[in-house]
Design a protein around this motif. Structure first.
Motif, PDB file in Angstrom:
ATOM      1  N   UNK A 138       0.838  -1.187   0.000  1.00 48.39           N
ATOM      2  CA  UNK A 138       0.000   0.000   0.000  1.00 48.39           C
ATOM      3  C   UNK A 138       0.881   1.248   0.000  1.00 48.39           C
ATOM      4  N   UNK A 139       0.432   2.271  -0.657  1.00 52.57           N
ATOM      5  CA  UNK A 139       1.196   3.512  -0.775  1.00 52.57           C
ATOM      6  C   UNK A 139       0.912   4.429   0.401  1.00 52.57           C
ATOM      7  N   UNK A 140       1.924   5.164   0.811  1.00 50.92           N
ATOM      8  CA  UNK A 140       1.770   6.162   1.870  1.00 50.92           C
ATOM      9  C   UNK A 140       1.516   7.506   1.217  1.00 50.92           C
ATOM     10  N   UNK A 141       0.703   8.311   1.861  1.00 50.15           N
ATOM     11  CA  UNK A 141       0.429   9.658   1.394  1.00 50.15           C
ATOM     12  C   UNK A 141       1.122  10.639   2.329  1.00 50.15           C
ATOM     13  N   UNK A 142       1.881  11.547   1.777  1.00 53.81           N
ATOM     14  CA  UNK A 142       2.584  12.541   2.586  1.00 53.81           C
ATOM     15  C   UNK A 142       1.648  13.710   2.857  1.00 53.81           C
ATOM     16  N   UNK A 143       1.508  14.049   4.129  1.00 54.48           N
ATOM     17  CA  UNK A 143       0.753  15.228   4.533  1.00 54.48           C
ATOM     18  C   UNK A 143       1.773  16.217   5.070  1.00 54.48           C
ATOM     19  N   UNK A 144       1.855  17.383   4.470  1.00 61.77           N
ATOM     20  CA  UNK A 144       2.844  18.363   4.881  1.00 61.77           C
ATOM     21  C   UNK A 144       2.551  18.895   6.272  1.00 61.77           C
ATOM     22  N   UNK A 145       3.606  19.258   6.975  1.00 60.88           N
ATOM     23  CA  UNK A 145       3.474  19.805   8.327  1.00 60.88           C
ATOM     24  C   UNK A 145       2.811  21.172   8.261  1.00 60.88           C
ATOM     25  N   UNK A 146       1.696  21.339   8.937  1.00 60.78           N
ATOM     26  CA  UNK A 146       1.054  22.657   8.977  1.00 60.78           C
ATOM     27  C   UNK A 146       1.947  23.675   9.685  1.00 60.78           C
ATOM     28  N   UNK A 147       1.987  24.874   9.170  1.00 59.50           N
ATOM     29  CA  UNK A 147       2.841  25.927   9.741  1.00 59.50           C
ATOM     30  C   UNK A 147       2.440  26.267  11.171  1.00 59.50           C
ATOM     31  N   UNK A 148       1.190  26.030  11.539  1.00 60.50           N
ATOM     32  CA  UNK A 148       0.724  26.403  12.874  1.00 60.50           C
ATOM     33  C   UNK A 148       1.119  25.381  13.942  1.00 60.50           C
ATOM     34  N   UNK A 149       1.643  24.219  13.581  1.00 59.25           N
ATOM     35  CA  UNK A 149       2.155  23.265  14.576  1.00 59.25           C
ATOM     36  C   UNK A 149       3.563  23.717  14.915  1.00 59.25           C
ATOM     37  N   UNK A 150       3.741  24.230  16.129  1.00 59.91           N
ATOM     38  CA  UNK A 150       4.986  24.897  16.466  1.00 59.91           C
ATOM     39  C   UNK A 150       5.256  24.809  17.967  1.00 59.91           C
ATOM     40  N   UNK A 151       6.514  24.751  18.299  1.00 59.81           N
ATOM     41  CA  UNK A 151       6.967  24.827  19.695  1.00 59.81           C
ATOM     42  C   UNK A 151       7.906  26.033  19.802  1.00 59.81           C
ATOM     43  N   UNK A 152       7.377  27.212  19.550  1.00 57.85           N
ATOM     44  CA  UNK A 152       8.145  28.458  19.621  1.00 57.85           C
ATOM     45  C   UNK A 152       9.434  28.373  18.809  1.00 57.85           C
ATOM     46  N   UNK A 153       9.334  27.814  17.613  1.00 55.48           N
ATOM     47  CA  UNK A 153      10.450  27.664  16.667  1.00 55.48           C
ATOM     48  C   UNK A 153      11.565  26.760  17.190  1.00 55.48           C
ATOM     49  N   UNK A 154      11.296  25.997  18.233  1.00 56.25           N
ATOM     50  CA  UNK A 154      12.270  25.035  18.748  1.00 56.25           C
ATOM     51  C   UNK A 154      11.947  23.651  18.184  1.00 56.25           C
ATOM     52  N   UNK A 155      12.906  22.732  18.213  1.00 53.32           N
ATOM     53  CA  UNK A 155      12.678  21.404  17.627  1.00 53.32           C
ATOM     54  C   UNK A 155      11.528  20.648  18.279  1.00 53.32           C
ATOM     55  N   UNK A 156      10.812  19.910  17.449  1.00 46.88           N
ATOM     56  CA  UNK A 156       9.796  18.961  17.898  1.00 46.88           C
ATOM     57  C   UNK A 156      10.443  17.586  17.796  1.00 46.88           C
ATOM     58  N   UNK A 157      10.493  16.863  18.919  1.00 48.93           N
ATOM     59  CA  UNK A 157      11.200  15.592  18.971  1.00 48.93           C
ATOM     60  C   UNK A 157      10.304  14.373  18.792  1.00 48.93           C
ATOM     61  N   UNK A 158       9.008  14.524  19.054  1.00 53.25           N
ATOM     62  CA  UNK A 158       8.125  13.362  18.988  1.00 53.25           C
ATOM     63  C   UNK A 158       6.714  13.812  18.652  1.00 53.25           C
TER      64      UNK A 158
END
Length: 120
Positions: free
Chosen positions: A1-21
């Motif tokens: 089965x093929x995977x569909x890529x969903x782009x990361x929404x710009x509003x998902x954010x941790x104050x411009x710091x890395x998201x680890x999980x």
């Protein structure tokens, strides 16, 4: 089965710091992110998968921010039944989170942070 890529929404954010999980709730309605900012954030899934919902400014996006760790949060995982969220951090703590019941105080104090009861 093929995977569909969903782009990361710009509003998902941790104050411009890395998201680890990131982990999606078992019912698919929300997801949790863990970041270097010591926070866990709960987000609505609908604006990620529905373009009309994402375009609607009234549509909820950030549902909650959980702030109990004192170091970068490296991992978040929902339990299979979705009732608990576990997090692990550079502060050497594993925390288990659950939604407060109606009328229950939503915040808990870290162990040892409350004054000892008065001795009789």
């Amino acid at each position: 089965s093929a995977m569909v890529k969903i782009l990361k929404p710009a509003w998902v954010d941790h104050d411009s710091q890395p998201i680890f999980s990131i982990h999606v709730h078992p019912d698919g309605s929300r997801f949790a992110t863990a970041g270097q900012d010591h926070l866990i954030k709960l987000w609505a899934m609908r604006p990620v998968v529905d373009r009309a919902a994402e375009a609607d400014e009234a549509e909820p996006r950030l549902l909650a921010t959980l702030d109990g760790h004192h170091g970068a949060v490296n991992c978040v995982r929902w339990s299979a039944d979705g009732l608990l969220l576990a997090s692990g951090s550079d502060d050497h703590l594993v925390m288990l989170w659950r939604q407060a019941a109606a009328g229950e105080a939503g915040a808990s104090a870290p162990f040892g942070s409350r004054p000892a009861p008065a001795a009789d």
